[in-house]
Design a protein around this motif. Structure first.
Motif, mmCIF file in Angstrom:
data_model
loop_
_atom_site.group_PDB
_atom_site.id
_atom_site.type_symbol
_atom_site.label_atom_id
_atom_site.label_comp_id
_atom_site.label_asym_id
_atom_site.label_seq_id
_atom_site.Cartn_x
_atom_site.Cartn_y
_atom_site.Cartn_z
ATOM 1 N N PRO A 82 0.803 -1.225 0.000
ATOM 2 C CA PRO A 82 0.000 0.000 0.000
ATOM 3 C C PRO A 82 0.839 1.281 0.000
ATOM 4 C CG PRO A 82 0.024 -0.962 2.183
ATOM 5 C CD PRO A 82 0.750 -1.919 1.280
ATOM 6 N N ARG A 137 1.815 4.763 3.109
ATOM 7 C CA ARG A 137 2.036 3.797 4.173
ATOM 8 C C ARG A 137 0.968 3.952 5.255
ATOM 9 N NH1 ARG A 137 4.624 1.866 0.542
ATOM 10 N NH2 ARG A 137 6.855 1.948 0.411
ATOM 11 N N PRO A 138 0.507 2.833 5.804
ATOM 12 C CA PRO A 138 -0.525 2.885 6.849
ATOM 13 C C PRO A 138 0.041 3.378 8.181
ATOM 14 C CG PRO A 138 0.202 0.647 6.508
ATOM 15 C CD PRO A 138 0.893 1.477 5.465
ATOM 16 N N ASP A 164 -0.593 1.980 11.208
ATOM 17 C CA ASP A 164 -0.212 0.835 12.035
ATOM 18 C C ASP A 164 0.802 -0.022 11.263
ATOM 19 O OD1 ASP A 164 0.042 -1.381 13.648
ATOM 20 O OD2 ASP A 164 -2.114 -1.648 13.966
ATOM 21 N N GLN A 170 0.516 -3.781 9.405
ATOM 22 C CA GLN A 170 0.756 -3.831 7.966
ATOM 23 C C GLN A 170 1.905 -4.771 7.638
ATOM 24 O OE1 GLN A 170 -1.165 -2.654 5.585
ATOM 25 N NE2 GLN A 170 0.149 -3.695 4.123
ATOM 26 N N CYS A 171 2.926 -4.788 8.475
ATOM 27 C CA CYS A 171 4.057 -5.688 8.266
ATOM 28 C C CYS A 171 3.598 -7.144 8.365
ATOM 29 C CB CYS A 171 5.144 -5.406 9.293
ATOM 30 S SG CYS A 171 6.618 -6.415 9.060
ATOM 31 N N LEU A 219 0.600 -8.302 7.834
ATOM 32 C CA LEU A 219 -0.227 -8.555 6.657
ATOM 33 C C LEU A 219 0.640 -8.753 5.406
ATOM 34 C CD1 LEU A 219 -3.021 -8.730 5.325
ATOM 35 C CD2 LEU A 219 -2.942 -6.238 5.090
ATOM 36 N N LEU A 220 1.667 -7.935 5.263
ATOM 37 C CA LEU A 220 2.558 -8.038 4.113
ATOM 38 C C LEU A 220 3.296 -9.376 4.098
ATOM 39 C CD1 LEU A 220 3.838 -6.841 1.598
ATOM 40 C CD2 LEU A 220 5.475 -5.668 3.085
#
Length: 64
Positions: free
Chosen positions: A32, A35-36, A38, A42-43, A45-46
């Motif tokens: 994304p 950058r988000p 949180d 996000q890490c 999820l990635l």
């Protein structure tokens, strides 16, 4: 497609350049921007997304 100059170093082969191009195309669709807030979530999820797409196998020499 142009590749980063470091991929011309003598120990990289065409297969490395192909892999880098494929990962770049994947990242364009899945990482994304902007950058988000949180970063930790996000890490996680990635990394899950990288694993689901099969990219993490490239980080484990025993898996190849």
């Amino acid at each position: 497609m142009e590749h980063p100059p470091h991929l011309d170093w003598p120990f990289f082969e065409d297969r490395h350049r192909v892999l880098a191009a494929q990962l770049d195309m994947w990242a364009t669709k899945h990482v994304p921007v902007p950058r988000p807030r949180d970063v930790d979530a996000q890490c996680r999820l990635l990394v899950r997304s990288l694993g689901a797409a099969g990219w993490l196998r490239h980080g484990n020499i025993a898996a190849t």
